[in-house]
Design an enzyme around this catalytic site. Structure first.
Site, PDB file in Angstrom:
ATOM      1  N   HIS A  83       0.864  -1.180   0.000  1.00  0.00           N
ATOM      2  CA  HIS A  83       0.000   0.000   0.000  1.00  0.00           C
ATOM      3  C   HIS A  83       0.902   1.233   0.000  1.00  0.00           C
ATOM      4  O   HIS A  83       1.116   1.857   1.026  1.00  0.00           O
ATOM      5  CB  HIS A  83      -0.939   0.003   1.215  1.00  0.00           C
ATOM      6  CG  HIS A  83      -2.262  -0.604   0.907  1.00  0.00           C
ATOM      7  ND1 HIS A  83      -3.154  -0.020   0.044  1.00  0.00           N
ATOM      8  CD2 HIS A  83      -2.820  -1.768   1.309  1.00  0.00           C
ATOM      9  CE1 HIS A  83      -4.231  -0.794  -0.066  1.00  0.00           C
ATOM     10  NE2 HIS A  83      -4.054  -1.862   0.685  1.00  0.00           N
TER      11      HIS A  83
ATOM     12  N   ASP B   1      -4.884   2.174   1.901  1.00  0.00           N
ATOM     13  CA  ASP B   1      -5.228   1.533   3.182  1.00  0.00           C
ATOM     14  C   ASP B   1      -5.758   2.571   4.169  1.00  0.00           C
ATOM     15  O   ASP B   1      -6.734   2.333   4.895  1.00  0.00           O
ATOM     16  CB  ASP B   1      -4.007   0.792   3.776  1.00  0.00           C
ATOM     17  CG  ASP B   1      -2.743   1.655   3.833  1.00  0.00           C
ATOM     18  OD1 ASP B   1      -2.672   2.687   3.132  1.00  0.00           O
ATOM     19  OD2 ASP B   1      -1.809   1.290   4.579  1.00  0.00           O
TER      20      ASP B   1
ATOM     21  N   HIS C  27      11.848  -1.970 -24.807  1.00  0.00           N
ATOM     22  CA  HIS C  27      12.204  -3.387 -24.817  1.00  0.00           C
ATOM     23  C   HIS C  27      12.571  -3.833 -26.219  1.00  0.00           C
ATOM     24  O   HIS C  27      11.849  -3.582 -27.169  1.00  0.00           O
ATOM     25  CB  HIS C  27      11.040  -4.239 -24.291  1.00  0.00           C
ATOM     26  CG  HIS C  27      10.852  -4.094 -22.821  1.00  0.00           C
ATOM     27  ND1 HIS C  27      11.662  -4.739 -21.900  1.00  0.00           N
ATOM     28  CD2 HIS C  27      10.000  -3.343 -22.108  1.00  0.00           C
ATOM     29  CE1 HIS C  27      11.291  -4.395 -20.688  1.00  0.00           C
ATOM     30  NE2 HIS C  27      10.275  -3.548 -20.784  1.00  0.00           N
TER      31      HIS C  27
ATOM     32  N   TYR D 232      -8.528   7.527 -17.730  1.00  0.00           N
ATOM     33  CA  TYR D 232      -9.318   8.374 -16.837  1.00  0.00           C
ATOM     34  C   TYR D 232      -9.447   9.776 -17.416  1.00  0.00           C
ATOM     35  O   TYR D 232      -8.498  10.313 -17.972  1.00  0.00           O
ATOM     36  CB  TYR D 232      -8.649   8.489 -15.450  1.00  0.00           C
ATOM     37  CG  TYR D 232      -8.516   7.193 -14.687  1.00  0.00           C
ATOM     38  CD1 TYR D 232      -9.272   6.079 -15.029  1.00  0.00           C
ATOM     39  CD2 TYR D 232      -7.632   7.095 -13.631  1.00  0.00           C
ATOM     40  CE1 TYR D 232      -9.142   4.894 -14.318  1.00  0.00           C
ATOM     41  CE2 TYR D 232      -7.506   5.915 -12.914  1.00  0.00           C
ATOM     42  CZ  TYR D 232      -8.253   4.816 -13.271  1.00  0.00           C
ATOM     43  OH  TYR D 232      -8.122   3.658 -12.575  1.00  0.00           O
TER      44      TYR D 232
ATOM     45  N   GLU E 176       0.361   8.536  11.160  1.00  0.00           N
ATOM     46  CA  GLU E 176      -0.981   8.041  11.500  1.00  0.00           C
ATOM     47  C   GLU E 176      -1.791   9.027  12.351  1.00  0.00           C
ATOM     48  O   GLU E 176      -3.006   8.877  12.477  1.00  0.00           O
ATOM     49  CB  GLU E 176      -0.880   6.671  12.192  1.00  0.00           C
ATOM     50  CG  GLU E 176      -0.444   5.568  11.230  1.00  0.00           C
ATOM     51  CD  GLU E 176      -0.308   4.216  11.914  1.00  0.00           C
ATOM     52  OE1 GLU E 176       0.129   4.192  13.095  1.00  0.00           O
ATOM     53  OE2 GLU E 176      -0.612   3.195  11.270  1.00  0.00           O
TER      54      GLU E 176
END
Ligand SMILES: [Zn+2]
Ligand SMILES: [Zn+2]
Length: 391
Positions: A100, A105, A243, A300, A373
């Site tokens: 994450h 999360d 590549h 998007y 946090e």
């Protein structure tokens, strides 16, 4: 009322525990089964009805469902990224190569925290509140918002306003950042196949060397931004992978280039795509190679925040507590939340997590990304505050 931010203290340890549990068990786009189950069971445990399997792994919780008032939606994304976590945290990812690293999360944990706060105030809500937990935000194409919208998440009751929050190390801990109008770019991925004719490295004149031609394509594509696009227009074109070839003395048959184009206007977007195609093809043709150019479908759209909704949220966040509320700059990254904003007005805003003392200095998507946090309570409170006071 003591204020929603003070009240959020009661749920802070739950929010952090949920966040750590999800961080420990990250799941990639379209594989968010365990996270979705955790979301659904947490919602049910606090008395919020949850519907699962919406647009794939999406989960929707609804509060004050029978109300006739205007419906507000709050959204969190659930997926992780394919990289090995290098950050030193006790709850480090238990899944190799998955992390994450974008903070989704924390988004899940903060929206569940908002659900806990809102449940306590359900009788004060002026309309239904939908809690949208979406999968596959990091996919970049089909994503997770589109399939959820296809399954009717924005209807019945129809969503009048939609809000989303992203944690970001761009802004200092304890601050929010907002912007009215366009905020995040449209991300178009492209693939260019340079089709030459292989041969011996000692005799390039007897082959059509796709390595040499690809190198010319890469440098010429930068001419699009410097010579074709208005310099005051935000624009990025990056070739991010090349590549081809197997050995030092073999000229390969083919080289593949992949990259991304970031734009903020429909006109620049379509112009940049057609220029990418024509520049690549003409360089290849001039050196005798074939060329195929393709773009990922369903990129998007630009994320566009509603001016009035953004101003209203800015006022609410300032009133909520003594937090920094700053202006966000344009971001060349893309966001699946753009699709919700095409269905209803609203705003996508940022919660800062940069904290030098705690070592939270690495950018989102870094293998060293960590979160302060202490800000999660702020994020949860902000979502609840919007749902309670927006209308
Ligand atoms: Zn991300
Ligand atoms: Zn993200």
């Amino acid at each position: 009322m003591a204020g929603i931010y003070s009240e959020a203290a009661e749920f802070e340890s739950d929010i952090i525990a949920i966040r750590r549990k999800i961080h420990l068990n990250p799941e990639l786009s379209y594989q968010e089964g365990e996270t979705a189950a955790l979301v659904a069971s947490t919602l049910e445990s606090i008395g919020v009805r949850a519907r699962t399997g919406i647009g794939g792994n999406g989960v929707v919780g609804i509060l004050n469902a029978s109300s006739e008032g205007k419906c507000i939606a709050l959204r969190a994304d659930m997926d992780a990224l394919p990289l090995e976590e290098m950050a030193r945290v006790d709850f480090k990812s238990a899944r190799r190569g998955v992390m994450h690293a974008c903070g989704h999360d924390t988004h899940v944990a903060m929206l569940l925290g908002a659900a806990m706060l809102l449940k306590k105030h359900e009788d004060e809500l002026r309309g239904p509140v939908k809690l949208i937990f979406q999968p596959a935000e990091e996919h970049g194409g089909r994503g997770g918002a589109g399939p959820m919208i296809g399954d009717g998440v924005m209807d019945d009751p129809k969503v009048a306003y939609v809000f989303g929050l992203h944690i970001s190390s761009e802004y200092p801990s304890g601050s929010f950042a907002l912007r009215s109008g366009p905020i995040m770019a449209s991300p178009d991925s492209f693939r260019i196949r340079v089709k030459g004719r292989g041969g011996h490295g000692s005799a390039p004149h007897k082959s059509v060397d796709p390595v040499f031609i690809a190198a010319n394509v890469v440098s010429s594509l930068q001419g699009i931004s410097s010579r074709f696009i208005d310099p005051v227009e935000p624009f990025v074109l990056s070739v991010c992978s090349i590549h081809g070839g197997t050995k030092d003395n073999i000229i390969p048959d083919e080289v593949t280039l992949e990259g991304t184009i970031r734009t903020f206007s429909a006109r620049t977007r379509s112009r940049a795509k057609s220029l990418t195609s024509s520049v690549a093809k003409s360089i290849c043709r001039s050196f005798g190679a074939g060329c195929e150019v393709s773009f990922m479908e369903d990129a998007y759209p630009v994320t566009v925040n509603d001016a009035r909704a953004t101003a209203r949220v800015r006022t609410l966040l300032k009133k909520m507590g003594s937090f920094g509320v700053t202006d966000a700059g344009l971001i060349m990254g893309g966001e699946d939340f753009s699709r919700f904003l095409q269905k209803a007005p609203g705003t996508f805003y940022f919660l800062g997590t940069r904290n030098e003392e705690k070592g939270c200095i690495y950018p989102n998507h870094s293998s060293m990304f960590t979160v302060d946090e202490d800000v999660l309570r702020m994020g949860a409170a902000s979502l609840a505050e919007i749902a309670l006071n927006f209308l």
